[in-house]
Structures are given as C-alpha cells and as structure tokens.
Scaffold this active site. Structure first.
Site, PDB file in Angstrom:
ATOM      1  N   SER A 232      58.230 -24.155  10.948  1.00  0.00           N
ATOM      2  CA  SER A 232      57.530 -22.984  10.405  1.00  0.00           C
ATOM      3  C   SER A 232      57.939 -21.734  11.156  1.00  0.00           C
ATOM      4  CB  SER A 232      56.017 -23.194  10.513  1.00  0.00           C
ATOM      5  OG  SER A 232      55.369 -22.015  10.110  1.00  0.00           O
TER       6      SER A 232
ATOM      7  N   MET B 176      52.761 -14.713   2.679  1.00  0.00           N
ATOM      8  CA  MET B 176      51.336 -14.319   2.603  1.00  0.00           C
ATOM      9  C   MET B 176      51.224 -12.907   2.040  1.00  0.00           C
ATOM     10  SD  MET B 176      49.925 -15.733   6.232  1.00  0.00           S
ATOM     11  CE  MET B 176      50.507 -17.269   6.944  1.00  0.00           C
TER      12      MET B 176
ATOM     13  N   HIS C  48      56.236 -21.808   1.184  1.00  0.00           N
ATOM     14  CA  HIS C  48      54.791 -21.984   1.021  1.00  0.00           C
ATOM     15  C   HIS C  48      54.182 -20.662   0.549  1.00  0.00           C
ATOM     16  CE1 HIS C  48      50.756 -23.115   3.245  1.00  0.00           C
ATOM     17  NE2 HIS C  48      50.598 -22.972   1.934  1.00  0.00           N
TER      18      HIS C  48
ATOM     19  N   MET D 185      51.366 -18.501  -0.171  1.00  0.00           N
ATOM     20  CA  MET D 185      49.927 -18.255   0.022  1.00  0.00           C
ATOM     21  C   MET D 185      49.634 -16.890  -0.578  1.00  0.00           C
ATOM     22  SD  MET D 185      49.581 -19.757   3.862  1.00  0.00           S
ATOM     23  CE  MET D 185      51.327 -19.680   4.150  1.00  0.00           C
TER      24      MET D 185
ATOM     25  N   HIS E 238      60.371 -24.071   6.998  1.00  0.00           N
ATOM     26  CA  HIS E 238      59.125 -23.765   6.287  1.00  0.00           C
ATOM     27  C   HIS E 238      58.901 -22.256   6.325  1.00  0.00           C
ATOM     28  CE1 HIS E 238      55.080 -24.815   4.824  1.00  0.00           C
ATOM     29  NE2 HIS E 238      54.642 -23.814   5.572  1.00  0.00           N
TER      30      HIS E 238
ATOM     31  N   ASP F 109      50.207 -29.282   7.113  1.00  0.00           N
ATOM     32  CA  ASP F 109      50.485 -27.940   7.629  1.00  0.00           C
ATOM     33  C   ASP F 109      49.275 -27.424   8.401  1.00  0.00           C
ATOM     34  OD1 ASP F 109      51.399 -25.383   8.071  1.00  0.00           O
ATOM     35  OD2 ASP F 109      51.600 -24.835   5.956  1.00  0.00           O
TER      36      ASP F 109
ATOM     37  N   MET G 170      46.664 -28.914   3.620  1.00  0.00           N
ATOM     38  CA  MET G 170      46.436 -27.925   4.674  1.00  0.00           C
ATOM     39  C   MET G 170      45.449 -28.530   5.668  1.00  0.00           C
ATOM     40  SD  MET G 170      48.368 -25.380   4.114  1.00  0.00           S
ATOM     41  CE  MET G 170      47.807 -24.491   5.574  1.00  0.00           C
TER      42      MET G 170
ATOM     43  N   ASP H  18      56.469 -19.257   5.298  1.00  0.00           N
ATOM     44  CA  ASP H  18      55.108 -18.907   4.901  1.00  0.00           C
ATOM     45  C   ASP H  18      55.077 -17.514   4.294  1.00  0.00           C
ATOM     46  OD1 ASP H  18      53.443 -21.142   5.611  1.00  0.00           O
ATOM     47  OD2 ASP H  18      53.867 -20.670   7.713  1.00  0.00           O
TER      48      ASP H  18
HETATM   49  C1  DX5 Z   1      49.232 -21.792   8.560  1.00  0.00           C
HETATM   50  C2  DX5 Z   1      50.712 -21.795   8.364  1.00  0.00           C
HETATM   51  C3  DX5 Z   1      51.508 -22.732   9.212  1.00  0.00           C
HETATM   52  C4  DX5 Z   1      51.544 -22.456  10.679  1.00  0.00           C
HETATM   53  C5  DX5 Z   1      51.309 -23.746  11.370  1.00  0.00           C
HETATM   54  O1  DX5 Z   1      48.654 -20.892   7.630  1.00  0.00           O
HETATM   55  O2  DX5 Z   1      50.940 -22.161   6.995  1.00  0.00           O
HETATM   56  O3  DX5 Z   1      52.816 -22.898   8.684  1.00  0.00           O
HETATM   57  O4  DX5 Z   1      52.744 -21.865  11.101  1.00  0.00           O
HETATM   58  O5  DX5 Z   1      51.595 -23.678  12.724  1.00  0.00           O
HETATM   59  P1  DX5 Z   1      50.595 -24.016  13.929  1.00  0.00           P
HETATM   60  O6  DX5 Z   1      51.220 -25.175  14.661  1.00  0.00           O
HETATM   61  O7  DX5 Z   1      50.590 -22.783  14.750  1.00  0.00           O
HETATM   62  O8  DX5 Z   1      49.244 -24.367  13.390  1.00  0.00           O
HETATM   63 ZN    ZN Z   2      52.694 -23.084   5.688  1.00  0.00          ZN
END
Ligand code: DX5
Ligand code: ZN
Length: 246
Positions: free
Chosen positions: A31, A60, A89, A91, A56, A198, A160, A58
């Site tokens: 991630s 947002m 991912h 979000m 990965h 995740d 999640m 993310d």
């Molecule tokens: C959470 C994210 C994750 C995050 C997880 O909203 O989607 O991808 O990076 O990493 P850690 O290990 O910090 O929980």
């Molecule tokens: Zn994620």
C-alpha cells in the site's frame, strides 16, 4: 495452482502477477499510501526489489472517506515505471463514473465499495468489460449478505479490517470471524474467489487473517512500510510470520 491462477489469471491488458508461478501461498499488495510521495519511483522500486506481488493504490475523494490521496494521473505515471500489477482501491463516491479511467490508467484489479454502488451489478459488468478484475470491498460494519447475487461474478472480496480512510489504525476485531465466515461461503459454493484484507495487516494480525482464510494481504505501516523497518526487512518479516520463505 488455485491461488496463483486466481490472482494472476489474465483479465486485462496490463501486467499480471510476476510471481504467477511462484510457490507463495499468499500475495503481498504494497500500500503506497504510506510511502514517501516525494520519492515515489524510488519507493516503488524498493517494493519491487523486496518481492511484493502487487501495488495497492488507495484512491480517496474526501467524501466517501475523510481524506484525499491520488488520482489517475499518478497511476498512469507509475504504470510507466513498474510491471507490478495495480491493485486499485476506490474509496470514492460514484465509482461507476470513474472505473474506466482507472482501468485505462493501468489497473489490473479494481476494488469498489458496495456502500457506494446502488447499481452494483452494472458497475461489476463495466469493470469486466474494460478488462480488469473486480474486487468488492466491504467496510467493517457491512454484512456479508451484501455479496449475495454477485459473489459468482467477481474475482475477489476486499474485507476492510479497519474503517477506510487512514493508515495506522487498529484492527476491528470482529473482522477476523467475518473472514472465516466468508471463506466458508466461498467453500460451500465452490467458487474461485480470493479474500483480500486491508488495514492493520501486522506481523501479529497477518497470520490470524491468513488462518481465517485471507490470501491477499494489503500491507502498509503495520508491516512493509513499518516506520522502524525498511521495506525489504518488512516483506521478509511478514513472509516469516506466515512461515514460508522469501
Ligand atoms: C486504509 C488503507 C490501507 C492502509 C493500510 O484505509 O486502505 O491501504 O494503507 O495500512 P496500515 O498497515 O497502515 O493499516
Ligand atoms: Zn486500501
């Protein structure tokens, strides 16, 4: 091999899992939310060298989750410098509007949240039509029954294990039995569906998640971007915690 074929199976015009033929039983999806954004290329190279299987990403939007991260331009730039499959991912509100853009930016896997998809079947079909593989993401409090009528249509489920939006949160404990229950449903239906997890996938939690049935681990600050370890050491320590070699 079942797991390899599912994670690495052809589905889009973008790179697939380079460890397609590897004996690893689980996949590490790095991630980069928690990477050094000032040096993304260097970070991605480190992730590759350390032996992660997927990247990965993310995304947002400040609406579905109270935070902002990257958009398709960053993915398209990264696509030019790595062959790691993109595990994107979303979000975001109204993902249907943007899935095509994120597939075109180089995603192999697209995760969409059921909480954001009033026409879930339609969005699943769109992602497949664009040539990517579908993961359905569920927030910790979203029940597994939301997968009824779509589980047969998708490549994997993203459970999640924290509330989405931020790195470095603590595991929501009830999600472990949720993984177990999902695994049971998949087994009963004899489906080829992977379970990704995740959030707080730590050296301690990862073995519990894998034991419960997860086989794709999204790793951030809890393991491979651990503030006190390098990426290489993080990947090695994680694989060791799961008792199999690098
Ligand atoms: C959470 C994210 C994750 C995050 C997880 O909203 O989607 O991808 O990076 O990493 P850690 O290990 O910090 O929980
Ligand atoms: Zn994620």
């Amino acid at each position: 091999m079942r797991r390899c074929s599912s994670v690495g199976r052809a589905g889009g015009s973008y790179p697939l899992c380079p460890r397609f033929k590897s004996p690893h039983r689980h996949y590490i999806s790095a991630s980069i939310l928690t990477a050094d954004f000032g040096n993304l290329e260097r970070e991605v190279k480190k992730v590759e060298k350390a032996g992660a299987d997927l990247l990965h990403l993310d995304v947002m939007d400040g609406h579905f989750v109270p935070n902002f991260t990257m958009g398709p331009d960053i993915l398209a730039s990264l696509r030019k410098i790595t062959n790691l499959p993109f595990d994107t991912h979303l979000m975001i509100e109204n993902p249907h509007r943007y899935v095509s853009t994120f597939v075109e930016a180089g995603s192999t896997f697209i995760s969409i949240h059921v909480e954001t998809c009033p026409h879930l079947d339609r969005t699943i079909r769109l992602i497949k039509k664009k040539g990517a593989k579908v993961r359905i993401a569920l927030n910790p409090a979203t029940p597994l029954c939301r997968l009824d009528y779509v589980l047969e249509e998708i490549s994997s489920v993203l459970v999640m294990t924290v509330n989405p939006g931020f790195a470095s949160q603590k595991l929501v404990p009830s999600t472990i039995s949720k993984i177990e229950n999902l695994k049971e449903i998949i087994k009963k239906k004899a489906l080829d569906v992977d379970i990704a997890v995740d959030g707080n996938v730590s050296f301690t939690n990862a073995p519990l998640m894998v034991k419960a049935g997860a086989n794709v681990l999204v790793c951030g600050t809890s393991s491979i971007f651990h503030p006190e370890l390098g990426i290489k050491e993080g990947v090695a320590k994680l694989r060791k915690s799961l008792s199999y070699p690098i």
